[in-house]
Motif scaffolding. Structure first.
Motif, mmCIF file in Angstrom:
data_model
loop_
_atom_site.group_PDB
_atom_site.id
_atom_site.type_symbol
_atom_site.label_atom_id
_atom_site.label_comp_id
_atom_site.label_asym_id
_atom_site.label_seq_id
_atom_site.Cartn_x
_atom_site.Cartn_y
_atom_site.Cartn_z
ATOM 1 N N GLY A 119 -38.551 3.128 -47.683
ATOM 2 C CA GLY A 119 -39.745 3.558 -46.971
ATOM 3 C C GLY A 119 -39.556 3.667 -45.477
ATOM 4 O O GLY A 119 -40.493 4.029 -44.749
ATOM 5 N N PHE A 120 -38.345 3.373 -44.995
ATOM 6 C CA PHE A 120 -38.087 3.479 -43.555
ATOM 7 C C PHE A 120 -38.047 4.944 -43.138
ATOM 8 O O PHE A 120 -37.402 5.772 -43.777
ATOM 9 C CB PHE A 120 -36.761 2.814 -43.196
ATOM 10 N N GLU A 121 -38.735 5.245 -42.046
ATOM 11 C CA GLU A 121 -38.813 6.620 -41.559
ATOM 12 C C GLU A 121 -38.014 6.792 -40.263
ATOM 13 O O GLU A 121 -38.149 6.000 -39.326
ATOM 14 C CB GLU A 121 -40.262 7.024 -41.296
ATOM 15 N N GLN A 122 -37.205 7.826 -40.237
ATOM 16 C CA GLN A 122 -36.520 8.211 -39.009
ATOM 17 C C GLN A 122 -37.483 9.067 -38.178
ATOM 18 O O GLN A 122 -37.869 10.151 -38.588
ATOM 19 C CB GLN A 122 -35.256 9.015 -39.329
ATOM 20 N N GLU A 123 -37.882 8.561 -37.022
ATOM 21 C CA GLU A 123 -38.858 9.259 -36.199
ATOM 22 C C GLU A 123 -38.196 9.984 -35.027
ATOM 23 O O GLU A 123 -37.454 9.369 -34.259
ATOM 24 C CB GLU A 123 -39.886 8.277 -35.651
ATOM 25 N N PRO A 124 -38.475 11.265 -34.861
ATOM 26 C CA PRO A 124 -37.932 12.005 -33.703
ATOM 27 C C PRO A 124 -38.791 11.750 -32.470
ATOM 28 O O PRO A 124 -39.919 12.230 -32.375
ATOM 29 C CB PRO A 124 -38.030 13.471 -34.156
ATOM 30 N N SER A 176 -23.046 5.658 -40.452
ATOM 31 C CA SER A 176 -23.390 6.567 -39.356
ATOM 32 C C SER A 176 -23.918 7.870 -39.946
ATOM 33 O O SER A 176 -23.323 8.940 -39.791
ATOM 34 C CB SER A 176 -22.159 6.822 -38.475
ATOM 35 N N ASN A 177 -25.050 7.761 -40.638
ATOM 36 C CA ASN A 177 -25.548 8.887 -41.429
ATOM 37 C C ASN A 177 -26.879 9.431 -40.952
ATOM 38 O O ASN A 177 -27.661 9.964 -41.733
ATOM 39 C CB ASN A 177 -25.672 8.473 -42.900
ATOM 40 N N VAL A 178 -27.155 9.272 -39.650
ATOM 41 C CA VAL A 178 -28.407 9.769 -39.086
ATOM 42 C C VAL A 178 -28.097 10.852 -38.049
ATOM 43 O O VAL A 178 -27.213 10.675 -37.207
ATOM 44 C CB VAL A 178 -29.219 8.635 -38.438
ATOM 45 N N TYR A 179 -28.850 11.959 -38.143
ATOM 46 C CA TYR A 179 -28.615 13.095 -37.248
ATOM 47 C C TYR A 179 -29.892 13.429 -36.480
ATOM 48 O O TYR A 179 -30.996 13.372 -37.026
ATOM 49 C CB TYR A 179 -28.139 14.309 -38.037
ATOM 50 N N MET A 180 -29.719 13.779 -35.216
ATOM 51 C CA MET A 180 -30.831 14.099 -34.331
ATOM 52 C C MET A 180 -30.693 15.545 -33.838
ATOM 53 O O MET A 180 -29.678 15.905 -33.252
ATOM 54 C CB MET A 180 -30.846 13.143 -33.136
ATOM 55 N N LYS A 181 -31.727 16.343 -34.081
ATOM 56 C CA LYS A 181 -31.748 17.730 -33.620
ATOM 57 C C LYS A 181 -32.726 17.843 -32.464
ATOM 58 O O LYS A 181 -33.906 17.502 -32.582
ATOM 59 C CB LYS A 181 -32.187 18.658 -34.757
ATOM 60 N N LEU A 182 -32.218 18.325 -31.315
ATOM 61 C CA LEU A 182 -33.042 18.486 -30.131
ATOM 62 C C LEU A 182 -33.052 19.943 -29.695
ATOM 63 O O LEU A 182 -32.026 20.632 -29.781
ATOM 64 C CB LEU A 182 -32.533 17.616 -28.972
ATOM 65 N N TYR A 183 -34.218 20.405 -29.227
ATOM 66 C CA TYR A 183 -34.357 21.772 -28.720
ATOM 67 C C TYR A 183 -34.803 21.725 -27.263
ATOM 68 O O TYR A 183 -35.528 20.807 -26.854
ATOM 69 C CB TYR A 183 -35.389 22.558 -29.524
ATOM 70 N N SER A 184 -34.417 22.743 -26.516
ATOM 71 C CA SER A 184 -34.852 22.821 -25.131
ATOM 72 C C SER A 184 -36.327 23.209 -25.083
ATOM 73 O O SER A 184 -36.863 23.839 -26.005
ATOM 74 C CB SER A 184 -34.021 23.843 -24.356
ATOM 75 N N GLU A 185 -36.972 22.806 -24.014
ATOM 76 C CA GLU A 185 -38.394 23.102 -23.844
ATOM 77 C C GLU A 185 -38.645 24.611 -23.869
ATOM 78 O O GLU A 185 -39.594 25.091 -24.497
ATOM 79 C CB GLU A 185 -38.865 22.490 -22.524
#
Length: 320
Positions: free
Chosen positions: A73-78, A147-156
């Motif tokens: 139930g753990f959520e990865q929050e952006p 190390s199985n978590v990925y973060m996607k970031l976009y420019s403003e």
């Protein structure tokens, strides 16, 4: 005699020179090799210079299976908002401080960096987007399996002009997250007394008093407490202190219960001596049936609006 001394001096100079050049011949390749390795390492370092000054917002954080939730139930929050101000420093927004905080960037190798108190591997880097892999590092070694978590970031600018949306919309759970939670909820609700089938509710169980003789206090954790007892800990392992006035006698019992998708309470785990297990079970079941079910309005925990069985910890005190 003089000629003999000249010959001996010449021999000494020759041997000294041979030893000196021999030392250079032996030591230079190693030093040169080290310099070459350092130069190669620096040459292969991803550069943040092209994206200096650009505001990036994290749109999605997920496990390597593409889901934002795990089976517990753990959520990865952006939540990240970053701005690289040089090739060696970055500013990251802190909700607690309501400000952009400065962090130094440390490069290791293989596109691995440390900043913002985390280790990352840069998977892709462009003016429109970043893809970072969060790493678990133990004793200077990357634990790839964890190390199985990925973060996607976009420019403003990319969010506004190209995607034509908002970061709030991008951060919403996706259809695969909803499907996964529906599947987990079905299993949990079909086995409401099985602890291993339950999972943590993103919005935990609500215990609402409907009688003045009962008080409920949900335990909260501050950011100053240990990392294991953070905001995530708060919804993964909800804890409630309950005080019942005008009880049949004074008592105090800590125990866990399972609250299913309909709000029904089932006894979970408790600790006592082996010879008292059955008697303690009867007492705790009586507290649940007589006090909790009658003096509380119990709302089940939900994840993405879906009610499901979840485990909570109670500390119940009775005052005669």
């Amino acid at each position: 005699m003089r000629l003999h001394l000249i010959k001996e001096l010449g021999s000494f100079i020759f041997l000294l020179s041979a030893g000196f050049f021999g030392f250079i011949a032996c030591s230079s390749p190693g030093k040169s090799q080290k310099m070459d390795e350092e130069e190669e390492l620096e040459a292969n370092r991803p550069s943040f210079s092209p994206i200096v000054g650009i505001n990036f917002f994290e749109a999605r954080r997920s496990f390597d299976n593409g889901l934002a939730f795990d089976t517990l139930g753990f959520e990865q929050e952006p939540i990240w908002h970053v701005n690289f101000i040089s090739n060696d420093s970055v500013k990251i927004f802190s909700p607690d401080s309501n400000a952009m905080l400065h962090y130094s960037i440390y490069f290791d190798r293989d596109s691995i960096f440390h900043f913002g108190r985390e280790w990352f591997r840069v998977k892709s880097l462009a003016k429109d987007s970043l893809l970072l892999q969060r790493l678990t590092v133990v004793n200077k070694h990357v634990k790839e399996a964890r190390s199985n978590v990925y973060m996607k970031l976009y420019s403003e600018r990319f969010i506004k002009d190209s995607l034509k949306t908002t970061i709030e919309e991008l951060r919403k759970p996706r259809s695969n997250d909803t499907s996964f939670i529906r599947w987990r909820a079905a299993i949990a609700n079909n086995h409401p007394t099985v602890i291993d089938s339950a999972f943590a509710a993103r919005n935990p169980v609500q215990l609402i008093p409907n009688n003045p003789n009962i008080k409920v206090k949900k335990r909260t954790f501050s950011e100053s407490e240990p990392l294991s007892q953070s905001a995530a800990y708060e919804y993964l392992y909800p804890e409630y202190d309950i005080t019942i006035h005008k009880a049949y006698k004074d008592f105090y019992f800590p125990f866990s219960v399972l609250v299913d998708g309909t709000g029904k309470v089932h006894l979970g785990k408790f600790v006592t001596s082996e010879e008292f297990v059955e008697s303690r079970k009867r007492v705790l079941t009586g507290i649940i049936d007589v006090y909790l079910k009658n003096l509380l309005t119990i709302k089940p925990g939900t994840t993405l609006g879906i009610p499901h069985t979840s485990l909570i910890m109670l500390r119940v005190r009775g005052i005669e």
